[in-house]
Design an enzyme around this catalytic site. Structure first.
Site, PDB file in Angstrom:
ATOM      1  CD  GLU A 104     -25.185  25.755  24.363  1.00  0.00           C
ATOM      2  OE1 GLU A 104     -25.420  24.800  25.112  1.00  0.00           O
ATOM      3  OE2 GLU A 104     -24.433  25.666  23.382  1.00  0.00           O
TER       4      GLU A 104
ATOM      5  CE  LYS B 227     -20.905  19.147  20.431  1.00  0.00           C
ATOM      6  NZ  LYS B 227     -19.966  19.605  21.497  1.00  0.00           N
TER       7      LYS B 227
ATOM      8  CG  ASP C  41     -18.386  22.578  24.823  1.00  0.00           C
ATOM      9  OD1 ASP C  41     -18.323  23.773  25.158  1.00  0.00           O
ATOM     10  OD2 ASP C  41     -19.371  22.070  24.247  1.00  0.00           O
TER      11      ASP C  41
ATOM     12  CG  ASP D 261     -22.066  21.138  26.447  1.00  0.00           C
ATOM     13  OD1 ASP D 261     -21.938  22.153  25.738  1.00  0.00           O
ATOM     14  OD2 ASP D 261     -23.109  20.873  27.084  1.00  0.00           O
ATOM     15  CG  ASN D 262     -23.152  20.389  23.290  1.00  0.00           C
ATOM     16  OD1 ASN D 262     -21.988  20.733  23.311  1.00  0.00           O
ATOM     17  ND2 ASN D 262     -24.153  21.243  23.504  1.00  0.00           N
TER      18      ASN D 262
HETATM   19  O1  7JW Z   1     -23.035  23.594  23.000  1.00  0.00           O
HETATM   20  C1  7JW Z   1     -23.061  23.436  21.642  1.00  0.00           C
HETATM   21  C2  7JW Z   1     -24.230  23.595  20.912  1.00  0.00           C
HETATM   22  C3  7JW Z   1     -24.221  23.423  19.516  1.00  0.00           C
HETATM   23  C4  7JW Z   1     -25.493  23.614  18.754  1.00  0.00           C
HETATM   24  C5  7JW Z   1     -25.489  24.332  17.561  1.00  0.00           C
HETATM   25  C6  7JW Z   1     -26.688  24.515  16.868  1.00  0.00           C
HETATM   26  C7  7JW Z   1     -27.883  23.996  17.376  1.00  0.00           C
HETATM   27  F1  7JW Z   1     -29.029  24.203  16.716  1.00  0.00           F
HETATM   28  C8  7JW Z   1     -27.878  23.285  18.570  1.00  0.00           C
HETATM   29  C9  7JW Z   1     -26.680  23.089  19.254  1.00  0.00           C
HETATM   30  C10 7JW Z   1     -23.036  23.104  18.852  1.00  0.00           C
HETATM   31  C11 7JW Z   1     -21.847  22.933  19.586  1.00  0.00           C
HETATM   32  N1  7JW Z   1     -20.674  22.631  18.947  1.00  0.00           N
HETATM   33  C12 7JW Z   1     -19.556  22.493  19.678  1.00  0.00           C
HETATM   34  C13 7JW Z   1     -19.574  22.630  21.053  1.00  0.00           C
HETATM   35  N2  7JW Z   1     -20.710  22.931  21.718  1.00  0.00           N
HETATM   36  C14 7JW Z   1     -21.854  23.100  21.005  1.00  0.00           C
HETATM   37 MG    MG Z   2     -21.270  22.766  23.910  1.00  0.00          MG
END
Ligand code: 7JW
Ligand code: MG
Length: 214
Positions: A199, A144, A141, A169-170
Site C-alpha cells: 500500500e 502474518k 489481514d 493480504d501481504n
Molecule cells: O498491509 C500490511 C503491511 C505491513 C507492513 C508493515 C511494515 C512494512 F515495512 C511493510 C509492510 C504490516 C501489516 N500487518 C498487518 C496487516 N497488514 C499489514
Molecule cells: Mg495488510
C-alpha cells in the site's frame, strides 16, 4: 502526550470526509497515507482487488481478521447486501476505538460488528457467540504468522463450506510463506495470486485468493 498515528488518521477523516459517505472516508484515509503518514491499510490498489472479490462473492457472512483503523472494513461493508452478517476482529483495543469511530463516520456502524480479541481465541467462538454456521468470505489481514494456524482453525471448527472464499493480504510483504505453501499445495483449496504493491509504495506485494473445495 503525543497522539498515535491511528488517532491522527481519525482526525483527518473527521476533518476531510463527509459523514455518511464511505467513498469520502476511503479517499480521506488514502490521501492521509499518501501525503501525511504511511499506514498499513490495504490501500487503493489492493483495495480495488478486495472490492472485486467481495462483489463477485456477494457473501451473506463475512469475517475480517485485522480491523486496524477500519479502512478495509469500510471498503467491504459499503458493498454488502442488506442483512449480511459481517464480523471484524481486532487484537489492539486502541485500534478498536479508532476503527469504530471511522466506521461510524462512514455511516456503516449497523453493517458490521467490531470484536476485540485474538483470532485464535475468537474463531472457535463464532458459532456460539454470533450464530454463524459457515463464512462465505474471509479477509485475512492480521499478523502474518497467524494466517496458517487460523485457516487450520477454520477447518477444525467447521466454519468453511464448499465455495468459501479466503482472501489474504501481504502474502509477499511482509510475507506469509507457510500459508502460501499450504493453500497452494492442499487439494482442498483452489488458489490464485493477484500481484500488486505494498500500500502507498512501489514495493512488490500481492493477495492470494483461495476457494475451499470441501
Ligand atoms: O498491509 C500490511 C503491511 C505491513 C507492513 C508493515 C511494515 C512494512 F515495512 C511493510 C509492510 C504490516 C501489516 N500487518 C498487518 C496487516 N497488514 C499489514
Ligand atoms: Mg495488510
Amino acid at each position: 502526550t503525543r497522539s498515535t498515528r491511528p488517532q491522527r488518521m481519525l482526525k483527518a477523516v473527521q476533518k476531510n470526509a463527509t459523514k455518511g459517505n464511505p467513498e469520502s472516508v476511503i479517499s480521506a484515509i488514502d490521501y492521509f497515507c499518501k501525503h501525511s503518514e504511511w499506514a498499513m491499510n490495504v490501500g487503493d490498489e489492493k483495495g480495488s482487488i478486495l472490492d472485486s472479490v467481495v462483489t463477485e462473492v456477494n457473501p451473506s457472512t463475512v469475517l475480517e481478521l485485522g480491523t486496524y483503523c477500519g479502512y478495509s472494513t469500510v471498503r467491504i461493508a459499503r458493498l454488502l447486501s442488506p442483512g449480511t452478517k459481517f464480523i471484524t476482529l481486532e487484537f489492539n483495543p486502541a485500534n478498536v476505538t479508532v476503527a469504530r469511530q471511522i466506521i461510524a463516520h462512514a455511516g456503516l456502524q449497523d453493517k458490521v460488528t467490531v470484536v476485540e480479541g485474538s483470532s485464535g481465541d475468537l474463531i472457535p467462538q463464532m458459532k456460539e457467540r454470533f450464530g454463524i454456521t459457515t463464512f462465505d468470505f474471509i479477509f485475512l489481514d492480521h499478523w502474518k504468522d497467524r494466517y496458517l494456524p487460523d485457516i487450520k482453525l477454520f477447518e477444525e471448527c467447521g466454519l468453511l463450506r464448499k465455495g468459501s472464499v479466503l482472501l489474504a493480504d501481504n502474502v509477499i510483504c511482509p510475507g506469509a510463506p507457510e500459508y502460501l505453501e499450504y493453500v497452494r499445495n492442499s487439494p482442498r483449496y483452489e488458489s490464485r495470486y493477484y500481484p500488486a504493491h505494498l500500500e502507498y509504495t512501489t514495493l512488490e506485494d500481492g493477495m492470494e485468493k483461495s476457494v475451499f473445495l470441501g
